[in-house]
Design a protein around this motif. Structure first.
Motif, mmCIF file in Angstrom:
data_model
loop_
_atom_site.group_PDB
_atom_site.id
_atom_site.type_symbol
_atom_site.label_atom_id
_atom_site.label_comp_id
_atom_site.label_asym_id
_atom_site.label_seq_id
_atom_site.Cartn_x
_atom_site.Cartn_y
_atom_site.Cartn_z
ATOM 1 N N ALA A 131 -6.371 -4.752 5.903
ATOM 2 C CA ALA A 131 -6.742 -3.247 5.724
ATOM 3 C C ALA A 131 -5.750 -2.355 6.265
ATOM 4 O O ALA A 131 -5.864 -1.153 6.137
ATOM 5 C CB ALA A 131 -8.296 -3.141 5.983
ATOM 6 N N ILE A 132 -5.118 -2.769 7.355
ATOM 7 C CA ILE A 132 -4.518 -2.016 8.200
ATOM 8 C C ILE A 132 -3.004 -2.369 8.067
ATOM 9 O O ILE A 132 -2.024 -2.092 8.785
ATOM 10 C CB ILE A 132 -4.809 -1.759 9.598
ATOM 11 N N THR B 243 -14.979 -0.675 11.683
ATOM 12 C CA THR B 243 -15.042 0.126 10.724
ATOM 13 C C THR B 243 -15.369 -0.626 9.217
ATOM 14 O O THR B 243 -15.950 0.253 8.384
ATOM 15 C CB THR B 243 -13.236 0.295 10.238
ATOM 16 N N GLY B 244 -15.455 -1.929 9.197
ATOM 17 C CA GLY B 244 -15.901 -2.521 7.921
ATOM 18 C C GLY B 244 -16.674 -3.684 8.094
ATOM 19 O O GLY B 244 -16.783 -4.514 9.167
ATOM 20 N N PHE C 174 0.781 -1.172 0.004
ATOM 21 C CA PHE C 174 -0.072 0.107 -0.110
ATOM 22 C C PHE C 174 0.711 1.208 0.118
ATOM 23 O O PHE C 174 0.616 2.348 -0.727
ATOM 24 C CB PHE C 174 -0.842 -0.039 1.095
ATOM 25 N N ALA D 250 -4.025 5.890 9.637
ATOM 26 C CA ALA D 250 -3.958 6.807 10.709
ATOM 27 C C ALA D 250 -5.053 7.903 10.295
ATOM 28 O O ALA D 250 -4.983 9.094 11.226
ATOM 29 C CB ALA D 250 -2.819 7.419 11.133
ATOM 30 N N GLY D 251 -5.700 8.216 9.410
ATOM 31 C CA GLY D 251 -6.915 8.869 9.347
ATOM 32 C C GLY D 251 -8.083 9.230 10.080
ATOM 33 O O GLY D 251 -8.383 10.112 10.503
ATOM 34 N N GLU E 144 -14.854 -6.794 9.721
ATOM 35 C CA GLU E 144 -13.937 -7.288 9.111
ATOM 36 C C GLU E 144 -12.568 -7.612 10.019
ATOM 37 O O GLU E 144 -12.855 -6.817 11.052
ATOM 38 C CB GLU E 144 -13.457 -6.740 7.654
#
Ligand code: F0G
Length: 358
Positions: A247-248, A324-325, A141, A196-197, A294
């Motif tokens: 995702a992270i 979050t998802g 990413f 980190a947004g 997730e």
């Protein structure tokens, strides 16, 4: 017979006074926001903290199944206002799904760069389905985001990653909703940290409602990176981030400094959780609370558990975990992490009673 169109209040219209919009901003909405805040049932007791008031913010119920829609409605609306014709993002999956859907809704082209082999199946499916121009790169990413910045400098495309200033402004609305649902600020907010947004956006939202006197306090922000990708915790970028929580899986978070300030200024902490802790929390949410998020989302609950045990979160406080998802994005993980025998049985009552044990 003539029927009037149903009135769906978009996130932007609802919170317009707190967002960088004018009456001329064309609103691109898919019905985002207004997600449920659900109180935990058995988990606090099961964990040995019966007096904890625990809530889950179910962001997986947004139109594309993640919190990204809050920022994307604003980023795409502003792109239309500024006469953009195409948008681009790098993504671990959710940003691309959201960008693709909102861009299509607005009639814009959408390019997405994904780290090949590290994006959950459902997210790739979404980007394809919404008609994005999808490119999988042989890199992670962080590399994809670098490339997006380079393309953004040289070509007429608008970047809709969270370095786009409108993204976090839209995402801060989740904090408003938490306050409105509880009637006050929670004591703690637990949240996964990748680029980190989102932790930064929640802090902006809570701080704003505190400053204008809607509430008398702001929550302590507890953010959680995955251990193999914990750049902020380790204080240095991670060149090859790894974690099951794809995702992270990010080694050089774009909003690093704002996230750190969010934790410090609120009296919270950014910490890391192991893949094992993430998967334990993921399974617990399904088996104890009927929630399918997730794996990355479960980092918030894994972190909550870690900090309760360490005494960093008070046992009789109120806490919100941001989920979050949506778990359906990643349909392969439950079968990998649970021992289930899915071999078919004979289609008769005797065989059925035998396997059911009744
Ligand atoms: N949870 C999920 C499900 C995510 O998709 C992300 C980030 C995060 C947590 C972390 O949020 O980056 O604001 O700290 N996903 C991005 C993406 C990176 O490309 O979809 P953050």
């Amino acid at each position: 017979m003539h029927k009037t169109a149903p009135q769906v209040l978009s996130l932007i219209s609802k919170y317009a006074e707190f967002l960088p919009v004018t009456l001329d901003t064309p609103i691109v909405s898919l019905g985002e926001g207004n997600t449920p805040l659900v109180e935990a049932s058995s988990l606090p007791k099961k964990l040995g903290f019966p007096n904890l008031r625990l809530y889950f913010k179910l962001e997986g119920l947004n139109p594309t199944g993640s919190f990204k829609d809050r920022g994307m409605t604003l980023a795409i609306s502003k792109a239309v206002e500024e006469n953009a014709s195409a948008v681009i993002c790098a993504s671990t999956g959710n940003t691309s799904a959201s960008a693709a859907a909102f861009a299509t809704k607005a009639g814009l082209d959408c390019f997405v760069l994904l780290p090949h082999g590290h994006v959950a199946l459902g997210k790739v499916a979404q980007a394809i389905h919404y008609g994005a121009r999808l490119v999988q790169i042989k890199g992670n990413f962080d590399r994809a985001l670098q490339l997006v910045k380079e393309i953004g400098d040289k070509c007429p495309v608008t970047i809709v990653n969270s370095i786009n200033p409108y993204r976090l402004e839209g995402q801060k609305t989740a904090a408003f909703e938490v306050i409105e649902a509880l009637g006050e600020a929670p004591d703690y907010l637990c949240i996964p940290v990748g680029n980190a947004g989102n932790i930064s956006a929640y802090r902006r939202g809570f701080k704003l409602f505190h400053e204008i006197g809607r509430v008398t306090s702001a929550p302590k922000m507890h953010g959680f990176e995955a251990e193999g990708s914990a750049a902020i915790v380790q204080g240095k970028p991670i060149e090859n981030p790894e974690t099951i929580a794809t995702a992270i899986r990010i080694g050089n978070p774009a909003s690093w400094k704002e996230a750190e300030a969010a934790a410090v200024d609120s009296g919270g902490k950014i910490d890391s959780v192991t893949d094992e802790e993430i998967l334990d929390a993921y399974k617990l949410l399904g088996s104890s609370e009927g929630i399918f998020c997730e794996p990355s989302s479960a980092a918030s609950v894994a972190g909550l558990i870690k900090h309760l045990k360490a005494g960093l979160i008070q046992a009789d406080a109120s806490a919100v975990c941001v989920l979050t998802g949506n778990g359906l994005k990643d349909p392969e993980t439950p079968q990998k992490v649970n021992k289930v025998d899915l071999s078919p049985v004979e289609a008769n009552l005797d065989a059925l009673r035998k396997v059911m044990g009744i």
